[in-house]
Write an enzyme that holds these catalytic residues in place. Structure first.
Site: not given
Ligand code: URA
Length: 209
Positions: A103, A107, A200, A203
Site C-alpha cells: 500500500r 495515496t 495475522d 505472521d
Molecule cells: N490480515 C490478517 O492477517 N488478519 C486479519 O485479521 C486481517 C487481515
C-alpha cells in the site's frame, strides 16, 4: 452473478477451531492452513467442466469424464503462499503465478511490486489465494492485475472472510466467485483485523511474530 460460498463441512470447522486458537504453533498452523485450502479447493472445483472421453480398463473399453481445462494458482504474497500446497495437492498440474502488492503510504492505493503469471493465463481458470479477506483491498487489486493480463475466469479462495471484504470484492469483481472456509460477521476492528478472526495469518504461517 457470482457465488459467495462459506463451507459448513465438519472437517473444515474442526480445523478452523485449531486455526483460531492462539496456542496453535507455527508448524501446526501452517499445516492446517494447507489442509483447509485443499478441502476448500475440492468445493471450488465442483463445477469444473468435464469432457467425455474413453479409456480401456483391464476388462473393457468404457466412457469416462476428464478435465481438459488448464488451471493456474496465484497466491497473493505473502500469506497466500500458505494455501498453495493445499491447492496443488488436488491440481498437481496447475501452473503457479505470484502477485505482490504493497500500500503506497501517500495515496493508500495498492501498488504491484511483483507479478509473475503463467504466460497463457488468459486461457486458464485462475484460483487466487489469500487467507484473510478483510477490507478486500488486496484481493481487488490483485485480481485487477490478473485481469489486465487477460484472465477471464477467476475464483478467489480465502480461509476467513469479513463482511467488508466480501461486499467490496463483489462490487469490484461481480464475476469472481468467493470461497471461504469461515465467515466472521462481526467485521473488522480499528486495526483492520477480522474479529474474532485468527490474528495475522502471514505472521502465524511464517512464524514472524
Ligand atoms: N490480515 C490478517 O492477517 N488478519 C486479519 O485479521 C486481517 C487481515
Amino acid at each position: 452473478m457470482s457465488e459467495f460460498f462459506v463451507s459448513n463441512h465438519p472437517l473444515i470447522q474442526n480445523k478452523m477451531a485449531l486455526l483460531r486458537n492462539k496456542e496453535t504453533g507455527t508448524k501446526e498452523f501452517k499445516e492446517i492452513i494447507s489442509e483447509v485450502a485443499m478441502l476448500l479447493c475440492y468445493e471450488a472445483t465442483r463445477n469444473i467442466e468435464l469432457v467425455p472421453s474413453k479409456v480401456q480398463t483391464p476388462i473393457a473399453e468404457t466412457e469416462v469424464n476428464v478435465i481438459e481445462k488448464k488451471f493456474a494458482v496465484v497466491p497473493i504474497l505473502r500469506a497466500g503462499v500458505g494455501m498453495l500446497d493445499g491447492l496443488l495437492a488436488l491440481m498437481p498440474t496447475a501452473k503457479v503465478g505470484f502477485i505482490g502488492l504493497y500500500r503506497d503510504p501517500e495515496t493508500l492505493k495498492p501498488v504491484e511490486y511483483y507479478c509473475k503469471l503463467p504466460k497463457d493465463v488468459a486461457d486458464m481458470e485462475v484460483f487466487v489465494t489469500d487467507p484473510m479477506l478483510a477490507t478486500g483491498g488486496t484481493a481487488i487489486a490483485g485480481i485487477n492485475f490478473i485481469k489486465e493480463r487477460g484472465a477471464k475466469k477467476i475464483t478467489f479462495l480465502c480461509i476467513l472472510a469479513a463482511p467488508e471484504g466480501v461486499k467490496a470484492l463483489k462490487e469490484a469483481h461481480p464475476d469472481v466467485d468467493i470461497y471461504a472456509a469461515a465467515y466472521d460477521s462481526n467485521g473488522l476492528n480499528d486495526h483492520g483485523y477480522i474479529v474474532p478472526g485468527l490474528g495475522d495469518a502471514g505472521d502465524r504461517i511464517f512464524g514472524t511474530k
